[in-house]
Design an enzyme around this catalytic site. Structure first.
Site, PDB file in Angstrom:
ATOM      1  N   ASP A  40     116.840  62.461 -36.507  1.00  0.00           N
ATOM      2  CA  ASP A  40     116.115  61.283 -36.013  1.00  0.00           C
ATOM      3  C   ASP A  40     116.026  60.169 -37.051  1.00  0.00           C
ATOM      4  O   ASP A  40     115.036  59.438 -37.098  1.00  0.00           O
ATOM      5  CB  ASP A  40     114.682  61.670 -35.554  1.00  0.00           C
ATOM      6  CG  ASP A  40     114.701  62.672 -34.428  1.00  0.00           C
ATOM      7  OD1 ASP A  40     115.669  62.653 -33.646  1.00  0.00           O
ATOM      8  OD2 ASP A  40     113.770  63.482 -34.344  1.00  0.00           O
ATOM      9  N   LYS A  90     120.388  57.353 -36.467  1.00  0.00           N
ATOM     10  CA  LYS A  90     121.859  57.416 -36.529  1.00  0.00           C
ATOM     11  C   LYS A  90     122.510  56.632 -35.391  1.00  0.00           C
ATOM     12  O   LYS A  90     123.527  55.986 -35.581  1.00  0.00           O
ATOM     13  CB  LYS A  90     122.324  58.888 -36.479  1.00  0.00           C
ATOM     14  CG  LYS A  90     121.861  59.709 -37.667  1.00  0.00           C
ATOM     15  CD  LYS A  90     122.352  61.147 -37.589  1.00  0.00           C
ATOM     16  CE  LYS A  90     121.683  61.952 -36.512  1.00  0.00           C
ATOM     17  NZ  LYS A  90     120.256  62.224 -36.734  1.00  0.00           N
ATOM     18  N   GLY A 128     119.528  63.350 -29.802  1.00  0.00           N
ATOM     19  CA  GLY A 128     119.092  62.243 -28.958  1.00  0.00           C
ATOM     20  C   GLY A 128     119.305  60.957 -29.731  1.00  0.00           C
ATOM     21  O   GLY A 128     118.530  60.636 -30.616  1.00  0.00           O
ATOM     22  N   HIS A 129     120.392  60.246 -29.434  1.00  0.00           N
ATOM     23  CA  HIS A 129     120.739  59.053 -30.205  1.00  0.00           C
ATOM     24  C   HIS A 129     120.435  57.807 -29.373  1.00  0.00           C
ATOM     25  O   HIS A 129     121.019  57.603 -28.313  1.00  0.00           O
ATOM     26  CB  HIS A 129     122.203  59.115 -30.643  1.00  0.00           C
ATOM     27  CG  HIS A 129     122.455  60.252 -31.587  1.00  0.00           C
ATOM     28  ND1 HIS A 129     123.697  60.629 -32.018  1.00  0.00           N
ATOM     29  CD2 HIS A 129     121.582  61.106 -32.195  1.00  0.00           C
ATOM     30  CE1 HIS A 129     123.577  61.665 -32.852  1.00  0.00           C
ATOM     31  NE2 HIS A 129     122.310  61.970 -32.956  1.00  0.00           N
ATOM     32  N   GLN A 140     121.726  65.642 -35.766  1.00  0.00           N
ATOM     33  CA  GLN A 140     120.696  66.294 -36.587  1.00  0.00           C
ATOM     34  C   GLN A 140     120.737  65.730 -38.016  1.00  0.00           C
ATOM     35  O   GLN A 140     121.190  64.613 -38.194  1.00  0.00           O
ATOM     36  CB  GLN A 140     120.861  67.827 -36.578  1.00  0.00           C
ATOM     37  CG  GLN A 140     120.531  68.472 -35.213  1.00  0.00           C
ATOM     38  CD  GLN A 140     121.689  68.434 -34.230  1.00  0.00           C
ATOM     39  OE1 GLN A 140     122.807  68.788 -34.553  1.00  0.00           O
ATOM     40  NE2 GLN A 140     121.414  68.007 -33.017  1.00  0.00           N
TER      41      GLN A 140
END
Ligand code: IMO
Ligand code: MG
Length: 422
Positions: A13, A16, A40-41, A223
């Site tokens: 988080d 990225k 989750g990007h 990650q």
């Protein structure tokens, strides 16, 4: 044309998605090489916000090719759902997406086992995303996994599925969980297979051919460094190599073809899920949550927040070989009068410059802080380094010198243009 690896340098988080989107301008192909839909990007384009879990962030840009490479674990139902959701929003997903036939499949029993193990671990749980990531990589390592290529032939898939299901249902029953029914499972996976068929290919050959034509690759890490299965706060980690080397094994691109490593880190630290976090700070957490920041993009959980941990960041720079830093969320500290930075740990009367291997020891470390004056001004309109308040500039330089990597990008907001290049 350079090939770049982008890695999260903290606990995930780090922002990225936004940095990938920014760097996609200079890349032809964006590659995911590890992790799964635990990621989750988030990317903000104007008023539109997209959260991508499996598909590389380059999908939002015309003319960019996206690759889900061999090292990723793919939940086919999650992937088809993501493709459909993007198409509904007018994003083209077609020849611009390729899926490795060697990528392992996440199966429903993986999700159920993930959940069961968490429940049974009680207060020792990892705090996973419950997407089945650990059990899927477990099967891969145990050589009992099913792969994307297995989906291509219905009959073979049914035969392999039956075998695998029998064993996993026995395990599920022994844990007191409901077994998975064969028929509906087969049907849903074969339906997904039909949707995914056009994307499935040997992505190793495709990537090498593209490089031979002078195309440049951008590896979108998922990650972060301290969630790495080898280098993280084990067992409070994910199940893949999130560090730079993972981009090579997860894609089939050899190390000597990689040109730069970009490490993304927040101007402070966050972590979601359990595990050691020496610089965790309740006051900073409350302030950031109060601003509506730091809620997980995948599970919606409130992230734990703390001060910048230069001990961890230095180690991340070492493991990944970070050439350039992308420092994100600088604006999150705009209203903090005194900012702390952890420069060393104290453990059992000793001063540590690197994190200890033992996770319990890591959890017992107390941070040694230096303090920096805050800038107490909005940075969100700055577009050049010189437009940042002097104290903010000093802070960026401090993070760089403590980490030992040069700052390349500073982000002061979620929007594309809220980005400063150094
Ligand atoms: P992105 O790519 C933050 C964390 C989980 C948990 C641990 C193991 O968005 O940075 P898993 O489901 O992988 O078995 O969970 O890893 N985790 C993440 N934390 N960002 C992520 O991805 C994460 N993916 C997994 O919270 O602590
Ligand atoms: Mg995330």
């Amino acid at each position: 044309m350079a090939n770049s690896i982008l890695v999260g340098a903290q606990w995930g988080d780090e922002g990225k998605g936004k940095i990938i989107d920014f760097l996609t301008d200079e890349a032809d192909i964006v590659v995911r090489s590890q992790g799964g839909n635990n990621a989750g990007h988030t990317i903000v384009h104007g008023k539109d916000k997209f959260v991508l879990h499996l598909i590389p962030s380059g999908i939002l840009r015309r003319g960019k090719i996206c690759v889900i490479a061999n090292g990723v674990v793919v939940d086919p139902l999650a992937l088809t759902g993501e493709i459909r959701a993007l198409r509904e929003r007018g994003i083209t997903v077609g020849k611009n997406l390729l899926l490795s036939d060697c990528a392992h499949l996440v199966m429903p029993w993986h999700r159920l086992l993930d959940e069961q193990r968490e429940v049974r671990n009680g207060k020792n749980k990892i705090g996973t995303t419950k997407r089945g990531i650990g059990p899927a990589y477990g099967d891969k390592a145990a050589r009992t996994g099913l792969r994307v290529g297995d989906l291509l032939d219905g009959e073979t898939f049914a035969r392999k599925l039956k075998l695998r299901l029998a064993e996993n249902n026995a395990v599920l029953r022994s844990l007191g969980a409901k077994p998975v029914a064969f028929r509906p499972l087969l049907e849903s996976y074969l339906a997904a297979a039909d949707e995914l068929r056009p994307f499935i290919t040997n992505t190793v050959v495709m990537l090498h051919e593209a490089m031979a034509r002078g195309k440049s690759l951008l590896f979108e890490g998922a990650q972060g460094t301290f969630l790495d299965i080898d280098h993280g706060t084990y067992p409070f980690v994910t199940s893949s190599n999130t560090t730079a080397g993972g981009a090579c094994t997860g894609s089939g691109i050899p190390p000597h073809r990689m040109d730069t490593v970009i490490g993304v880190m927040k101007a402070y630290t966050t972590r979601v899920g359990e595990g050691p976090f020496p610089t965790e700070n309740a006051g900073l957490s409350d302030m950031l949550h109060g601003m509506g920041r730091e809620f997980g993009a995948t599970t919606g959980r409130a992230r734990r927040c703390g001060w910048f941990d230069a001990v961890a960041a230095r180690y991340a720079a070492m493991i990944n070989g970070i050439d350039k830093l992308a420092i994100t969320n600088l604006d999150g500290l705009d209203e903090v009068p005194v900012i702390k930075v952890c420069t060393a740990y104290r453990l059992d009367g000793k001063t540590l410059r690197h994190p200890p291997a033992d996770t319990d020891a890591w959890a017992r470390c107390t941070p040694v802080y230096e303090t920096h004056e805050g800038w107490m001004k909005s940075t969100s309109h700055a577009r050049k380094f010189g437009e940042l308040p002097p104290a903010a500039r000093r802070y960026v330089r401090t993070l760089s010198s403590l980490t030992g990597a040069k700052p390349g990008i500073v982000s002061v907001g979620a929007a594309h243009d809220q980005t400063i290049r150094l």
